[in-house]
Scaffold this motif. Structure first.
Motif, mmCIF file in Angstrom:
data_model
loop_
_atom_site.group_PDB
_atom_site.id
_atom_site.type_symbol
_atom_site.label_atom_id
_atom_site.label_comp_id
_atom_site.label_asym_id
_atom_site.label_seq_id
_atom_site.Cartn_x
_atom_site.Cartn_y
_atom_site.Cartn_z
ATOM 1 N N GLY A 126 -23.995 -29.301 -10.432
ATOM 2 C CA GLY A 126 -25.380 -29.752 -10.444
ATOM 3 C C GLY A 126 -25.812 -30.409 -9.153
ATOM 4 N N MET A 127 -26.975 -31.077 -9.219
ATOM 5 C CA MET A 127 -27.570 -31.748 -8.071
ATOM 6 C C MET A 127 -26.919 -33.117 -7.857
ATOM 7 S SD MET A 127 -29.903 -29.946 -6.551
ATOM 8 C CE MET A 127 -31.096 -28.609 -6.766
ATOM 9 N N PRO A 128 -27.041 -33.709 -6.647
ATOM 10 C CA PRO A 128 -27.687 -33.103 -5.476
ATOM 11 C C PRO A 128 -26.775 -32.066 -4.828
ATOM 12 C CG PRO A 128 -26.752 -35.216 -4.863
ATOM 13 C CD PRO A 128 -26.530 -35.062 -6.344
ATOM 14 N N ARG A 129 -27.377 -31.138 -4.112
ATOM 15 C CA ARG A 129 -26.575 -30.175 -3.352
ATOM 16 C C ARG A 129 -25.788 -30.919 -2.281
ATOM 17 N NH1 ARG A 129 -27.581 -24.672 -3.593
ATOM 18 N NH2 ARG A 129 -27.001 -24.445 -1.397
ATOM 19 N N LYS A 130 -24.603 -30.426 -1.995
ATOM 20 C CA LYS A 130 -23.683 -31.167 -1.131
ATOM 21 C C LYS A 130 -23.356 -30.401 0.153
ATOM 22 C CE LYS A 130 -20.624 -31.992 -4.489
ATOM 23 N NZ LYS A 130 -21.328 -31.719 -5.746
ATOM 24 N N ILE A 141 -15.613 -35.586 -2.665
ATOM 25 C CA ILE A 141 -14.597 -34.861 -1.905
ATOM 26 C C ILE A 141 -13.633 -34.170 -2.866
ATOM 27 C CG2 ILE A 141 -12.648 -35.128 -0.333
ATOM 28 C CD1 ILE A 141 -14.197 -37.416 0.981
ATOM 29 N N GLY A 142 -13.281 -34.876 -3.950
ATOM 30 C CA GLY A 142 -12.400 -34.273 -4.948
ATOM 31 C C GLY A 142 -13.005 -33.036 -5.570
ATOM 32 N N GLN A 143 -14.317 -33.089 -5.865
ATOM 33 C CA GLN A 143 -14.996 -31.909 -6.417
ATOM 34 C C GLN A 143 -14.978 -30.751 -5.422
ATOM 35 O OE1 GLN A 143 -18.911 -33.389 -7.419
ATOM 36 N NE2 GLN A 143 -18.327 -33.847 -9.535
ATOM 37 N N VAL A 144 -15.165 -31.076 -4.155
ATOM 38 C CA VAL A 144 -15.150 -30.045 -3.121
ATOM 39 C C VAL A 144 -13.797 -29.352 -3.078
ATOM 40 C CG1 VAL A 144 -15.122 -29.729 -0.616
ATOM 41 C CG2 VAL A 144 -16.980 -31.017 -1.676
ATOM 42 N N PHE A 145 -12.727 -30.120 -3.156
ATOM 43 C CA PHE A 145 -11.389 -29.534 -3.053
ATOM 44 C C PHE A 145 -10.955 -28.818 -4.339
ATOM 45 C CE2 PHE A 145 -10.710 -32.305 0.703
ATOM 46 C CZ PHE A 145 -10.259 -31.319 1.562
ATOM 47 N N LYS A 146 -11.732 -28.965 -5.416
ATOM 48 C CA LYS A 146 -11.473 -28.176 -6.617
ATOM 49 C C LYS A 146 -12.119 -26.791 -6.521
ATOM 50 C CE LYS A 146 -11.000 -32.100 -9.796
ATOM 51 N NZ LYS A 146 -11.597 -32.833 -10.939
ATOM 52 N N ASN A 147 -12.942 -26.615 -5.515
ATOM 53 C CA ASN A 147 -13.624 -25.341 -5.298
ATOM 54 C C ASN A 147 -12.657 -24.406 -4.569
ATOM 55 O OD1 ASN A 147 -15.344 -23.296 -4.098
ATOM 56 N ND2 ASN A 147 -17.078 -24.590 -4.685
ATOM 57 N N LYS A 148 -12.009 -23.524 -5.307
ATOM 58 C CA LYS A 148 -10.935 -22.702 -4.740
ATOM 59 C C LYS A 148 -11.384 -21.797 -3.588
ATOM 60 C CE LYS A 148 -8.034 -22.756 -8.889
ATOM 61 N NZ LYS A 148 -7.385 -21.944 -9.957
ATOM 62 N N PRO A 149 -12.552 -21.136 -3.677
ATOM 63 C CA PRO A 149 -12.972 -20.331 -2.514
ATOM 64 C C PRO A 149 -13.130 -21.175 -1.252
ATOM 65 C CG PRO A 149 -14.228 -19.699 -4.452
ATOM 66 C CD PRO A 149 -13.455 -20.932 -4.823
ATOM 67 N N PHE A 150 -13.649 -22.407 -1.404
ATOM 68 C CA PHE A 150 -13.836 -23.262 -0.241
ATOM 69 C C PHE A 150 -12.501 -23.681 0.359
ATOM 70 C CE2 PHE A 150 -14.498 -27.569 1.603
ATOM 71 C CZ PHE A 150 -15.315 -27.193 2.659
ATOM 72 N N ASP A 175 -22.489 -19.914 0.832
ATOM 73 C CA ASP A 175 -22.362 -19.320 -0.507
ATOM 74 C C ASP A 175 -21.619 -20.266 -1.450
ATOM 75 O OD1 ASP A 175 -23.518 -17.028 0.606
ATOM 76 O OD2 ASP A 175 -21.570 -16.113 1.021
ATOM 77 N N VAL A 176 -20.608 -20.931 -0.914
ATOM 78 C CA VAL A 176 -19.804 -21.858 -1.713
ATOM 79 C C VAL A 176 -20.653 -23.044 -2.187
ATOM 80 C CG1 VAL A 176 -17.957 -23.573 -1.487
ATOM 81 C CG2 VAL A 176 -17.550 -21.224 -0.802
ATOM 82 N N CYS A 177 -21.617 -23.475 -1.363
ATOM 83 C CA CYS A 177 -22.500 -24.578 -1.770
ATOM 84 C C CYS A 177 -23.300 -24.198 -3.015
ATOM 85 C CB CYS A 177 -23.442 -24.951 -0.628
ATOM 86 S SG CYS A 177 -22.630 -25.709 0.796
ATOM 87 N N ASP A 178 -23.692 -22.927 -3.118
ATOM 88 C CA ASP A 178 -24.375 -22.460 -4.329
ATOM 89 C C ASP A 178 -23.450 -22.541 -5.529
ATOM 90 O OD1 ASP A 178 -26.629 -21.908 -2.849
ATOM 91 O OD2 ASP A 178 -26.268 -19.755 -2.716
ATOM 92 N N LEU A 179 -22.200 -22.135 -5.349
ATOM 93 C CA LEU A 179 -21.231 -22.206 -6.436
ATOM 94 C C LEU A 179 -21.039 -23.645 -6.893
ATOM 95 C CD1 LEU A 179 -19.052 -20.868 -8.226
ATOM 96 C CD2 LEU A 179 -17.446 -21.156 -6.323
ATOM 97 N N ASP A 180 -21.010 -24.584 -5.962
ATOM 98 C CA ASP A 180 -20.851 -25.990 -6.325
ATOM 99 C C ASP A 180 -22.048 -26.496 -7.121
ATOM 100 O OD1 ASP A 180 -19.510 -28.738 -5.878
ATOM 101 O OD2 ASP A 180 -21.563 -29.053 -5.151
ATOM 102 N N GLU A 181 -23.267 -26.101 -6.722
ATOM 103 C CA GLU A 181 -24.446 -26.519 -7.488
ATOM 104 C C GLU A 181 -24.387 -25.955 -8.902
ATOM 105 O OE1 GLU A 181 -29.299 -26.014 -7.703
ATOM 106 O OE2 GLU A 181 -28.265 -25.465 -5.852
ATOM 107 N N LEU A 182 -23.907 -24.714 -9.037
ATOM 108 C CA LEU A 182 -23.769 -24.100 -10.351
ATOM 109 C C LEU A 182 -22.810 -24.898 -11.226
ATOM 110 C CD1 LEU A 182 -24.327 -21.580 -12.213
ATOM 111 C CD2 LEU A 182 -22.229 -20.619 -11.225
#
Length: 475
Positions: free
Chosen positions: A381-385, A239-248, A371-378
């Motif tokens: 890494g895996m697994p995709r979230k 969840i912390g990684q998700v909230f570091k994703n600024k576009p998301f 699109d944001v899920c692709d950015l997170d994998e970049l």
């Protein structure tokens, strides 16, 4: 605009099945919204604040269940895929609980009905989480193409709007004594029928839709009850990684503002039409109460969403959101003249512009979340979230919706609404009309400001996809 490869196109049957899941996701809150209006008025005359708690408080449980379900879905290994088993079981459980939830009697005490409805509402939210979180995640992974994602979400959102075309006519059906002896009996009967529909349509995505092949996906955790408990730290790390994703974060905040600004005042229109335009005469107002949201949904599905899809293809998703949301603000302002006691036909005046607000929201925001899920994998890494992103995104919506429903009841009380009165005071009606216009217009304006510098363009999304394809060793 880039060209979509044949392998990235989603077959029409899968789009339709995914859309049926969206229809259920709209049908549940739609029917609940109608039932709650009757709960506050002629069927049960429950205190509006208590009624608001019944639909609002259970949403707070999503703060735990949604992220956990997203994590479970992301890390599941089965021959049926990561998402589909949960969609199947969740649809059945949700349909059963929805039917049981509304089997309450008007002869019970107010507090008995309150606690009964609150308890089963919490179970309903739990079942809906099992169903909807994997469903949304499945949509994110059905195609990796930037524009096909928008087409998929447009198609699904159009089917989802069918719920909003049909549900308003419950305002006509429930009081009709030709079909039911009483309004509570109507609610109990309709709830059972709705439960069956939820099950039948809800399982279709689990049967027909296909996500990515996750059989060789690396980095997944083993899912057991013991492992799940010990993995709570990893869940919150994700969840912390998700909230570091600024576009998301921008997508979540903009959605929260637009959707919940609309939700807080969603039922105000019913009261304004009935009490302001028709002086409390439900018999005279019921068709207008039904037609306003039904026509809005039809216009959204068949006119606004295709235009929004075209705008996204031509100007990009972010710019399409800004344009559509700005148009909706003008529509909200036109409601001051549209709700006219002397000329009820004016009620349709704001609809062509208002429809762009909700029409663009889930069409574009869900496409951009993919699109944001692709950015997170970049970046991580895996697994995709997809499950975690979908859970957080819809958790923001549902918690906001819960708070909106609580605040809706509170605002009604503060404005002087009396659930037991045949008419309302002029002051209360003026307050409702002003709030009904200014609140969603303000939150929509704030959402435009939030999205103004959204950075994940089509060019950047295509760059990310190319990098990921090479990293995975795909052709």
């Amino acid at each position: 605009m880039s060209k979509t490869a044949a392998k990235d196109r989603v077959p029409i049957l899968q789009k339709a099945a995914f859309g049926s899941g969206h229809l259920i996701n709209n049908l549940i809150p739609g029917i609940l919204g109608v039932f709650v209006v009757f709960l506050k008025t002629t069927a049960f005359s429950m205190d509006p604040l208590l009624a608001g708690f019944i639909v609002g408080v259970p949403r707070l449980f999503d703060a735990i269940t949604d992220p956990v379900m997203g994590y479970v879905s992301d890390n599941t290994s089965s021959k049926y895929g990561r998402r589909r088993p949960y969609i199947f079981l969740g649809a059945i459980f949700t349909g059963i609980i929805f039917a049981v939830l509304w089997q309450v009697s008007e002869n019970n005490t107010e507090m008995f009905n309150f606690w009964y409805l609150l308890g089963f509402s919490i179970l309903l939210i739990f079942g809906n989480t099992i169903f909807s979180t994997p469903l949304i995640a499945l949509g994110y992974e059905m195609t990796s193409d930037y524009n096909e994602r928008t087409r998929l979400m447009s198609f699904a959102n159009t089917i989802g709007q069918v719920a909003w075309m049909l549900v308003p006519f419950l305002y006509i059906l429930i009081p009709d004594q030709a079909y039911f002896d009483s309004q509570p009996e109507a609610i109990r009967t309709i709830a059972i029928a709705a439960g069956v529909v939820i099950i039948v349509l809800g399982i279709l995505p689990s049967i027909f839709c296909r996500g990515i092949d996750a059989s060789n996906m690396e980095g997944r955790e083993e899912i057991t009850l013991a492992k799940l408990w010990s993995s709570m730290g990893k869940i919150f790390k994700g969840i912390g990684q998700v909230f570091k994703n600024k576009p998301f974060v921008k997508l979540c905040l903009a959605t929260f503002l637009v959707f919940n600004g609309f939700q807080i005042v969603a039922e105000f229109g019913v009261f304004i039409i009935n009490f302001y335009m028709f002086d409390g005469d439900w018999g005279a107002s019921k068709w207008w109460v039904a037609l306003f949201p039904a026509v809005t949904a039809a216009y959204t599905a068949f006119i606004a969403i295709p235009i929004i899809n075209m705008l996204a293809n031509k100007y990009g998703k972010k710019n399409a959101f800004v344009i559509a949301t700005a148009i909706s603000i003008v529509g909200y302002l036109l409601k001051w003249w549209g709700f006219n006691p002397d000329n009820p036909m004016m009620i349709f005046l704001p609809i062509p512009l208002m429809a762009f607000g909700m029409g663009c929201l889930f069409t574009l925001m869900m496409s951009m979340t993919a699109d944001v899920c692709d950015l997170d994998e970049l970046e991580n890494g895996m697994p995709r979230k997809e499950g975690t992103f979908g859970a957080i995104y819809w958790w923001m919506i549902k918690v906001g919706q819960g708070l909106a429903l609580v605040f809706s009841g509170l605002i009604l009380k503060l404005l002087g609404y009396d659930s037991s009165a045949a008419t309302q005071t002029a002051e209360a009606l003026t307050g409702m009309r002003i709030t009904d216009i200014l609140l969603p217009a303000l939150t929509a304006g704030l959402a435009i400001w939030v999205m103004w510098k959204y950075s994940l363009s089509e060019e950047r999304a295509l760059e990310i996809k190319e990098i990921l394809v090479k990293r995975r060793g795909e052709l």
